[in-house]
Design a protein around this motif. Structure first.
Motif, PDB file in Angstrom:
ATOM      1  N   LEU A 226       0.825  -1.208   0.000  1.00  0.00           N
ATOM      2  CA  LEU A 226       0.000   0.000   0.000  1.00  0.00           C
ATOM      3  C   LEU A 226       0.858   1.257   0.000  1.00  0.00           C
ATOM      4  O   LEU A 226       0.538   2.245  -0.663  1.00  0.00           O
ATOM      5  CB  LEU A 226      -0.929  -0.008   1.216  1.00  0.00           C
ATOM      6  CG  LEU A 226      -1.935  -1.155   1.305  1.00  0.00           C
ATOM      7  CD1 LEU A 226      -2.802  -1.008   2.543  1.00  0.00           C
ATOM      8  CD2 LEU A 226      -2.808  -1.211   0.061  1.00  0.00           C
ATOM      9  N   LEU A 227       1.965   1.232   0.723  1.00  0.00           N
ATOM     10  CA  LEU A 227       2.836   2.408   0.779  1.00  0.00           C
ATOM     11  C   LEU A 227       3.505   2.676  -0.561  1.00  0.00           C
ATOM     12  O   LEU A 227       3.728   3.833  -0.929  1.00  0.00           O
ATOM     13  CB  LEU A 227       3.885   2.216   1.876  1.00  0.00           C
ATOM     14  CG  LEU A 227       3.341   2.180   3.309  1.00  0.00           C
ATOM     15  CD1 LEU A 227       4.458   1.884   4.292  1.00  0.00           C
ATOM     16  CD2 LEU A 227       2.653   3.480   3.661  1.00  0.00           C
ATOM     17  N   LYS A 228       3.823   1.648  -1.310  1.00  0.00           N
ATOM     18  CA  LYS A 228       4.409   1.850  -2.643  1.00  0.00           C
ATOM     19  C   LYS A 228       3.382   2.456  -3.599  1.00  0.00           C
ATOM     20  O   LYS A 228       3.727   3.295  -4.440  1.00  0.00           O
ATOM     21  CB  LYS A 228       4.942   0.519  -3.184  1.00  0.00           C
ATOM     22  CG  LYS A 228       6.200   0.050  -2.476  1.00  0.00           C
ATOM     23  CD  LYS A 228       6.783  -1.198  -3.099  1.00  0.00           C
ATOM     24  CE  LYS A 228       5.998  -2.436  -2.755  1.00  0.00           C
ATOM     25  NZ  LYS A 228       6.686  -3.672  -3.183  1.00  0.00           N
ATOM     26  N   VAL A 229       2.132   2.033  -3.486  1.00  0.00           N
ATOM     27  CA  VAL A 229       1.074   2.632  -4.310  1.00  0.00           C
ATOM     28  C   VAL A 229       0.860   4.084  -3.918  1.00  0.00           C
ATOM     29  O   VAL A 229       0.679   4.958  -4.770  1.00  0.00           O
ATOM     30  CB  VAL A 229      -0.233   1.824  -4.160  1.00  0.00           C
ATOM     31  CG1 VAL A 229      -1.374   2.510  -4.885  1.00  0.00           C
ATOM     32  CG2 VAL A 229      -0.046   0.415  -4.697  1.00  0.00           C
ATOM     33  N   LEU A 230       0.903   4.371  -2.626  1.00  0.00           N
ATOM     34  CA  LEU A 230       0.742   5.746  -2.160  1.00  0.00           C
ATOM     35  C   LEU A 230       1.833   6.653  -2.724  1.00  0.00           C
ATOM     36  O   LEU A 230       1.582   7.810  -3.052  1.00  0.00           O
ATOM     37  CB  LEU A 230       0.755   5.758  -0.629  1.00  0.00           C
ATOM     38  CG  LEU A 230       0.601   7.099   0.082  1.00  0.00           C
ATOM     39  CD1 LEU A 230      -0.231   6.933   1.344  1.00  0.00           C
ATOM     40  CD2 LEU A 230       1.959   7.704   0.458  1.00  0.00           C
ATOM     41  N   ALA A 231       3.037   6.127  -2.866  1.00  0.00           N
ATOM     42  CA  ALA A 231       4.161   6.944  -3.328  1.00  0.00           C
ATOM     43  C   ALA A 231       3.987   7.412  -4.772  1.00  0.00           C
ATOM     44  O   ALA A 231       4.470   8.488  -5.138  1.00  0.00           O
ATOM     45  CB  ALA A 231       5.466   6.169  -3.184  1.00  0.00           C
ATOM     46  N   VAL A 232       3.326   6.632  -5.617  1.00  0.00           N
ATOM     47  CA  VAL A 232       3.153   7.019  -7.022  1.00  0.00           C
ATOM     48  C   VAL A 232       1.853   7.779  -7.251  1.00  0.00           C
ATOM     49  O   VAL A 232       1.563   8.174  -8.378  1.00  0.00           O
ATOM     50  CB  VAL A 232       3.198   5.788  -7.946  1.00  0.00           C
ATOM     51  CG1 VAL A 232       4.520   5.060  -7.806  1.00  0.00           C
ATOM     52  CG2 VAL A 232       2.051   4.836  -7.650  1.00  0.00           C
ATOM     53  N   SER A 233       1.064   7.992  -6.199  1.00  0.00           N
ATOM     54  CA  SER A 233      -0.230   8.647  -6.340  1.00  0.00           C
ATOM     55  C   SER A 233      -0.080  10.163  -6.232  1.00  0.00           C
ATOM     56  O   SER A 233       0.812  10.673  -5.557  1.00  0.00           O
ATOM     57  CB  SER A 233      -1.206   8.151  -5.263  1.00  0.00           C
ATOM     58  OG  SER A 233      -1.361   6.751  -5.334  1.00  0.00           O
ATOM     59  N   ASP A 234      -0.981  10.881  -6.908  1.00  0.00           N
ATOM     60  CA  ASP A 234      -1.059  12.336  -6.784  1.00  0.00           C
ATOM     61  C   ASP A 234      -2.099  12.746  -5.752  1.00  0.00           C
ATOM     62  O   ASP A 234      -1.944  13.753  -5.073  1.00  0.00           O
ATOM     63  CB  ASP A 234      -1.408  12.955  -8.142  1.00  0.00           C
ATOM     64  CG  ASP A 234      -0.364  12.646  -9.191  1.00  0.00           C
ATOM     65  OD1 ASP A 234       0.745  13.190  -9.102  1.00  0.00           O
ATOM     66  OD2 ASP A 234      -0.645  11.836 -10.090  1.00  0.00           O
ATOM     67  N   VAL A 235      -3.166  11.974  -5.657  1.00  0.00           N
ATOM     68  CA  VAL A 235      -4.219  12.217  -4.667  1.00  0.00           C
ATOM     69  C   VAL A 235      -4.522  10.890  -3.989  1.00  0.00           C
ATOM     70  O   VAL A 235      -4.705   9.872  -4.656  1.00  0.00           O
ATOM     71  CB  VAL A 235      -5.496  12.790  -5.313  1.00  0.00           C
ATOM     72  CG1 VAL A 235      -6.556  13.062  -4.231  1.00  0.00           C
ATOM     73  CG2 VAL A 235      -5.194  14.063  -6.090  1.00  0.00           C
ATOM     74  N   VAL A 236      -4.578  10.915  -2.658  1.00  0.00           N
ATOM     75  CA  VAL A 236      -4.881   9.725  -1.872  1.00  0.00           C
ATOM     76  C   VAL A 236      -6.187   9.956  -1.126  1.00  0.00           C
ATOM     77  O   VAL A 236      -6.333  10.959  -0.415  1.00  0.00           O
ATOM     78  CB  VAL A 236      -3.742   9.411  -0.880  1.00  0.00           C
ATOM     79  CG1 VAL A 236      -4.173   8.339   0.104  1.00  0.00           C
ATOM     80  CG2 VAL A 236      -2.495   8.968  -1.621  1.00  0.00           C
TER      81      VAL A 236
END
Length: 778
Positions: A226-236
């Motif tokens: 989940l943290l790796k996906v959060l890193a590539v996101s612009d809006v969480v």
């Protein structure tokens, strides 16, 4: 009941909380037009909760937009079907609510072709729950998204606990109620892994993630995913459906901020440089929107205007938190939701300084469906804001995620929550001597970077991890590691050997030269630790086990190498005449049915030509010459007078005679020997016994000397069964070569490189394996 006649400008007929505002809803069962406020209040009761309501039609300026649902859901939902009995168009969500039971379930409904394709048909699995990337390359990723390689997009991801309706939220808020991400009403169904879908309407890649606090074989792997996906996101979007915000929300976002700041952001910058991405990645993390849905409880800061916590505000709060200052708020000013979030993060000792902003969006749902309009507006505002992060092409997004997934992967040790950041993102290796963990990020060895610990190690007798440092260089602030050896780097092999015999071993520094000799004076020579060197304990890593705990001094081995070099030189000079003499002597005592050595030019089986130094072996049955490989079999050959003991034969004779009755052949061996007069084997047999005895007597002490001279970090020859790199098993005649750097055993092909290894006392080029030839720490 007669259908209501819709006036041109309908006004609210209930006037419960209004004074005749414009009506937006008509309730079929109440029989009145109602404004939005009166409709919400009236139908919040259990008795009126399931009344059939219909949204008033409003004319649009154009006829190209898809028709919207006429019922009480979000006005953005696209019409999916028309109910003949209800006499209205509705979306799939309202259809499920309206016709799930009773007489309404029998209503006649037909599909309506208003839907337009604004995204992929459905989401696709991007990463499974084991952190495996399910898309092979960029082209496949773009194909699954249904966009073009030149399309620019931002990334919106959603997080939350299992069962909080993350997939449903994305479908309703951004895909007009279409089931792009699968949902289910069953208890045992939930999203596993990471799913993605593209919306051309918003130019955005939406990512649905696996829920936290759910059933998982490895919670730590899931959290890192989940943290790796959060890193590539612009809006969480953090989705919470509870009466109050729980601590797990603040813990996850606080830990995610620390992880982004310490580990993910540096790797994102490295990925940008590695792939030469045209879009620079921001040092700030994504914008966070906390979407909180309640039923009976008022939302956070209800009645107060909502505002965003900017990056400067978050950073200032983090600084005050680190210095122990109390976060104060103006008591006279209305307390908004973001101020309450800030105080809550502070009370839990969490910082969210890595995020570009944190915003709270709350909605109270007393009657279905949920109102996602505020969430939609908030996310759209962030997507349109490019001051922190700009849109990127799909290949940039995919390569960034792929780089993070490759970097941070592998097993995670079972540790307590307080150390979870180190466990999730740092190298799992621990020093064998002091048991401290490596401080570098995961998989750093792939980049050629050795393990590192900032603190010093302790001495461990098992691994003997003491190393010497030049004392003069140490006082100058230079870290120069030295080892005892036989000769200086400026001496030739024989000069160094002579000096070693006279003055003992020496210690040489690359900066200061020779700093110590063990027999410098006739008497009174001091220990090097008292005069020339400073000791330091070295960290021992599992990858260094072949050399850990073992002395790297190669004094005796260099002496043996020097003697071996002389013997090899003398052997090469005398090899041709000595081999000629040996072949002539062998022919004189050979049986007459043997082919003479000078006539054997190629192997009788494989037809390979013999080299000058290759041994020629005679088959005791047919007498022809063969190489080692083609004459490796043994069996009794009594019909040639060799008795009942096994002797060397070629492969062909072995296959031909192995089923013969050896006892019968032995009985006839006397007659065979008589018939073969002039071809006795006695002389050859005696010669072989003599050669074997002398060779064993010579080879035994030689092997003993070589084994005794082996540096202790070398793997013993007896333990080397196959090449350490290519895994090819060694045959009896194959040479085993030790790498002077790592001490492992290799074949000649895998250890053909030559380079100095000063860290082990080899100042001149010596044999190393292909892997150690590229190391920078030798």
């Amino acid at each position: 009941m007669e259908p209501l006649r819709e006036p041109e400008f309908a006004k609210c007929q209930e006037k419960v909380v209004c004074s005749g505002d414009t009506a937006e809803i008509k309730c079929i069962e109440c029989g009145t037009f109602q404004c939005k406020s009166c409709e919400s209040l009236l139908h919040s009761t259990k008795a009126l909760k399931h009344h059939q309501r219909q949204r008033q039609r409003h004319s649009t300026s154009g006829g190209t937009s898809p028709a919207r649902c006429e019922l009480w859901c979000s006005s953005r939902n696209v019409v999916a079907l028309h109910c003949k009995q209800c006499k209205c168009d509705m979306c799939g969500d309202c259809d499920e609510q309206m016709h799930k039971s009773g007489e309404r379930a029998k209503h006649e409904r037909r599909a309506v072709g208003y839907n337009t394709r604004c995204c992929g048909d459905s989401g696709f699995l991007l990463l499974n729950n084991e952190e495996k990337l399910m898309i092979e390359d960029t082209e496949k990723f773009i194909e699954q998204l249904g966009c073009t390689s030149s399309s620019k997009a931002k990334v919106v991801s959603i997080f939350g606990n299992t069962g909080d309706g993350k997939s449903h939220t994305l479908n309703q808020a951004f895909f007009h109620g279409r089931e792009v991400f699968n949902t289910s009403s069953h208890q045992d169904s939930c999203t596993l892994g990471v799913w993605a879908a593209y919306s051309s309407e918003h130019s955005t890649i939406f990512i649905d993630t696996e829920g936290m606090l759910g059933a998982s074989r490895n919670d730590r792997i899931r959290t890192r995913l989940l943290l790796k996906v959060l890193a590539v996101s612009d809006v969480v979007i953090y989705r919470s459906r509870a009466e109050r915000l729980h601590n797990d929300l603040f813990e996850f976002l606080g830990d995610a901020s620390d992880a982004y700041w310490k580990y993910l952001s540096p790797e994102l910058k490295a990925a940008s440089d590695r792939f030469q991405l045209s879009v620079p990645l921001s040092a700030l993390g994504p914008a966070v929107v906390i979407f909180h849905e309640t039923q009976y409880t008022l939302t956070l800061g209800a009645g107060s205007p909502s505002r965003e916590l900017s990056a400067d505000t978050l950073s200032k709060s983090a600084e005050m938190l680190e210095t122990g200052q109390v976060l104060e708020t103006d008591a006279s000013a209305p307390v908004c939701a973001e101020d309450l979030l800030r105080a809550r993060f502070s009370s839990m000792g969490q910082s969210v300084k890595s995020f570009s902003s944190v915003q709270y969006v709350g909605t109270q749902t007393q009657t279905s469906p949920t109102d996602f309009s505020d969430l939609f507006k908030s996310v759209c505002d962030h997507l349109q804001n490019s001051t922190v992060r700009s849109s990127r092409t799909p290949d940039v997004i995919f390569k960034t995620l792929q780089s993070l997934n490759d970097k941070f992967s592998g097993d995670i040790q079972n540790v307590q929550h307080k150390g979870f950041l180190d466990a999730y993102f740092t190298c799992p290796e621990c020093c064998l001597a002091c048991r401290k963990r490596c401080e570098l990020s995961m998989n750093h060895m792939q980049d050629g970077v050795s393990h590192k610990i900032s603190t010093s190690c302790c001495y461990n007798h098992q691994y003997d991890n003491k190393q010497y440092l030049c004392k003069v260089c140490y006082n100058r602030g230079i870290h120069s590691c030295v080892v005892p050896k036989t000769s200086a780097s400026t001496d030739s092999s024989w000069t160094g050997l002579a000096k070693y015999a006279w003055s003992g071993y020496l210690i040489e520094c690359k900066n200061c030269g020779v700093i110590y000799r063990s027999r410098q004076h006739w008497y009174g020579n001091k220990n090097p630790e008292h005069t020339a060197v400073k000791t330091e304990n070295k960290h021992v890593w599992p990858s260094d086990l072949p050399m850990a705990g073992q002395d790297s001094t190669n004094t005796v081995r260099r002496l043996v190498d020097g003697v071996g070099s002389l013997a090899e030189t003398m052997g090469n000079i005398t090899s041709t005449p000595s081999k000629a003499v040996s072949s002539w002597v062998a022919d004189q005592i050979a049986p007459k049915y043997w082919v003479p050595n000078h006539e054997i030019l190629v192997c009788g089986e494989c037809k390979k030509e013999f080299t000058a130094h290759q041994a020629k072996h005679h088959c005791r049955s047919c007498g022809k010459g063969f190489c080692e490989k083609c004459s490796s079999k043994t069996m009794p050959v009594p019909w040639r007078g060799w008795g009942s003991g096994p002797v060397r034969v070629c492969d062909s004779c072995y296959e031909e005679h192995r089923h013969k009755d050896v006892s019968a052949a032995a009985a006839a061996s006397t007659d065979a020997a008589t018939e073969q007069q002039g071809c006795p084997v006695t002389a050859r047999y005696i010669g072989e016994v003599f050669h074997s005895t002398v060779s064993t007597a010579i080879d035994y002490p030689r092997g003993l000397v070589v084994e005794s001279s082996r540096p202790k970090y070398w793997v013993p020859d007896a333990e080397i069964k196959a090449c350490h790199k290519c895994k090819r098993e060694f045959e009896t005649s194959d040479a085993k070569h030790h790498c002077r750097a790592c001490g492992q055993g290799f074949c000649d092909t895998c250890a053909s490189e030559r380079r100095p290894v000063p860290s082990k006392g080899w100042d001149y080029p010596v044999r190393v394996c292909s892997a150690c030839s590229k190391r920078k720490d030798l």
